[in-house]
Write an enzyme that holds these catalytic residues in place. Structure first.
Site, short mmCIF file in Angstrom:
data_model
loop_
_atom_site.label_atom_id
_atom_site.label_comp_id
_atom_site.label_asym_id
_atom_site.label_seq_id
_atom_site.Cartn_x
_atom_site.Cartn_y
_atom_site.Cartn_z
N TYR A 290 0.83 -1.22 0.00
CA TYR A 290 0.00 0.00 0.00
C TYR A 290 0.86 1.26 0.00
O TYR A 290 2.04 1.26 0.36
CB TYR A 290 -0.89 0.02 1.24
CG TYR A 290 -0.11 0.15 2.54
CD1 TYR A 290 0.20 1.40 3.07
CD2 TYR A 290 0.34 -0.98 3.21
CE1 TYR A 290 0.93 1.52 4.23
CE2 TYR A 290 1.07 -0.87 4.38
CZ TYR A 290 1.37 0.38 4.88
OH TYR A 290 2.11 0.50 6.04
N PHE B 192 1.86 9.64 3.78
CA PHE B 192 2.13 9.54 5.22
C PHE B 192 2.68 8.17 5.61
O PHE B 192 3.28 8.01 6.67
CB PHE B 192 0.87 9.85 6.04
CG PHE B 192 -0.29 8.93 5.81
CD1 PHE B 192 -0.38 7.72 6.46
CD2 PHE B 192 -1.30 9.29 4.92
CE1 PHE B 192 -1.46 6.87 6.24
CE2 PHE B 192 -2.38 8.44 4.70
CZ PHE B 192 -2.46 7.22 5.36
N ASP B 193 2.49 7.16 4.76
CA ASP B 193 3.00 5.83 5.08
C ASP B 193 2.93 4.96 3.82
O ASP B 193 2.03 5.14 2.99
CB ASP B 193 2.16 5.19 6.19
CG ASP B 193 2.81 3.95 6.78
OD1 ASP B 193 4.03 3.78 6.62
OD2 ASP B 193 2.09 3.15 7.41
N ILE C 54 -7.86 0.31 9.92
CA ILE C 54 -9.01 1.20 10.06
C ILE C 54 -10.23 0.64 9.32
O ILE C 54 -10.08 -0.04 8.30
CB ILE C 54 -8.67 2.63 9.56
CG1 ILE C 54 -8.11 2.59 8.14
CG2 ILE C 54 -7.70 3.31 10.50
CD1 ILE C 54 -7.80 3.95 7.56
N TYR D 126 -9.21 7.75 11.11
CA TYR D 126 -8.78 8.10 12.48
C TYR D 126 -9.65 9.19 13.09
O TYR D 126 -9.39 9.61 14.22
CB TYR D 126 -7.31 8.51 12.47
CG TYR D 126 -6.39 7.36 12.12
CD1 TYR D 126 -5.94 6.49 13.08
CD2 TYR D 126 -6.00 7.16 10.81
CE1 TYR D 126 -5.10 5.43 12.75
CE2 TYR D 126 -5.16 6.10 10.46
CZ TYR D 126 -4.71 5.24 11.44
OH TYR D 126 -3.89 4.19 11.11
N PHE E 295 -5.60 5.27 -0.19
CA PHE E 295 -4.64 4.18 -0.25
C PHE E 295 -4.61 3.59 -1.66
O PHE E 295 -5.65 3.14 -2.17
CB PHE E 295 -5.01 3.07 0.74
CG PHE E 295 -4.78 3.43 2.17
CD1 PHE E 295 -3.57 3.16 2.79
CD2 PHE E 295 -5.79 4.03 2.92
CE1 PHE E 295 -3.36 3.49 4.12
CE2 PHE E 295 -5.59 4.36 4.25
CZ PHE E 295 -4.37 4.09 4.85
#
Length: 305
Positions: free
Chosen positions: A199, A209-210, A233, A259, A276
């Site tokens: 991902y 962010f990731d 999530i 979140y 994503f």
């Protein structure tokens, strides 16, 4: 010199009109408004609050333009050196400015110095009492309306993003939007099944962010988790149900399916819609290994639902 004197006179006048007072624990505050009835023990009220960290005055958190806070006033839970000390002085429509000393909060054991709160910093806040309710039913009904409005805001933001990027999306009942480039095998990522996934997670400003895929990813191992276990999530689980092994696409997730109100500092701010790009490398009935951090969670910290 004349202009300087005139300026000083204006500043002195403004200071006199907005005189700060202090609570017993040292919270500096000013209150403006014409409410004659103040909030009493047990009453539920709706409020907006914004917190900035001085000296830079960067916004740490805000509810303005989002879901207001809802609280039942309990005088037995009023902690020292907090905005809660001011509630009994306020009524519907009142506006409050206040300032908290980070050093004082440290001495009281209410926080530790960290990347957000440093020695000698001030926490500067503004608060507005939007509504004081007659009862719990009225408060609950209003809370539902606020949630509905937030869901509509988030849906619009994601749909505007999809339109701007010319993405062909399908909308799920959860509010999640999905772009299916390749659906993959017929055995989909349904509850109880273990998924192995690559991902890239990013915001609607396209800031990553990731990620575990792409040239900038540090950890390039697949993320492995069981659907329905709370390992990731909710919005990601919802979107993954459209894919099987070999599936590729993009999942656009409203903040309340990610979140939410709190975010996950420092990576993910409150009310962040997340996107994503995903590649499903496997879907199986086999139990997953030890839980991995969910996308966006700092490495080494426990997962959060």
């Amino acid at each position: 010199m004349k202009n300087f004197i005139s300026l000083m006179a204006v500043l002195i006048l403004l200071a006199g009109c907005n005189q700060y007072q202090k609570t017993p624990s040292g919270v500096a505050y000013s209150i403006s408004g014409n409410s004659k009835t103040k909030i009493k023990q047990g009453q539920i009220f709706k409020y907006n609050i914004e917190i900035k960290i001085a000296p830079k005055d960067s916004i740490f958190s805000t509810t303005f333009g989002r879901i207001p806070g809802f609280m039942q006033f309990d005088t037995t839970r009023v902690s020292p050196h907090s905005f809660l000390e001011l509630i009994s002085k306020c009524g519907e429509g009142d506006k409050v400015n206040f300032s908290l000393s980070v050093d004082s909060l440290k001495k009281l054991g209410l926080l530790e110095y960290n990347q957000f709160f440093r020695k000698n910093d001030l926490i500067k806040g503004r608060m507005e009492i939007v509504k004081v309710y007659k009862g719990e039913e009225e408060a609950n009904n209003d809370y539902k309306k606020e949630m509905d409005q937030e869901q509509k805001r988030e849906a619009k933001e994601l749909k505007d993003y999809a339109a701007k990027k010319s993405l062909k999306v399908q909308e799920l009942p959860s509010g999640v939007l999905v772009v299916v480039e390749q659906a993959g095998d017929t055995m989909k990522a349904n509850p109880g099944r273990t998924v192995s996934m690559m991902y890239k997670g990013y915001f609607t400003n396209d800031k990553v962010f990731d990620a575990n895929m792409g040239s900038t990813a540090v950890n390039k191992e697949p993320l492995v988790f069981q659907i329905g276990s709370g390992g990731v999530i909710p919005g990601l689980e919802s979107g993954l149900a459209q894919f099987g092994k070999g599936g590729k696409g993009t999942i656009l997730i409203p903040a309340l399916q990610a979140y939410g109100i709190a975010g996950q500092p420092p990576m993910i701010p409150p009310y962040s819609n997340l996107l994503f790009d995903i590649e499903v490398t496997d879907v199986s009935l086999q139990a997953p290994p030890a839980p991995a951090p969910m996308p966006g969670a700092p490495q080494g910290q426990p997962q959060r639902k």
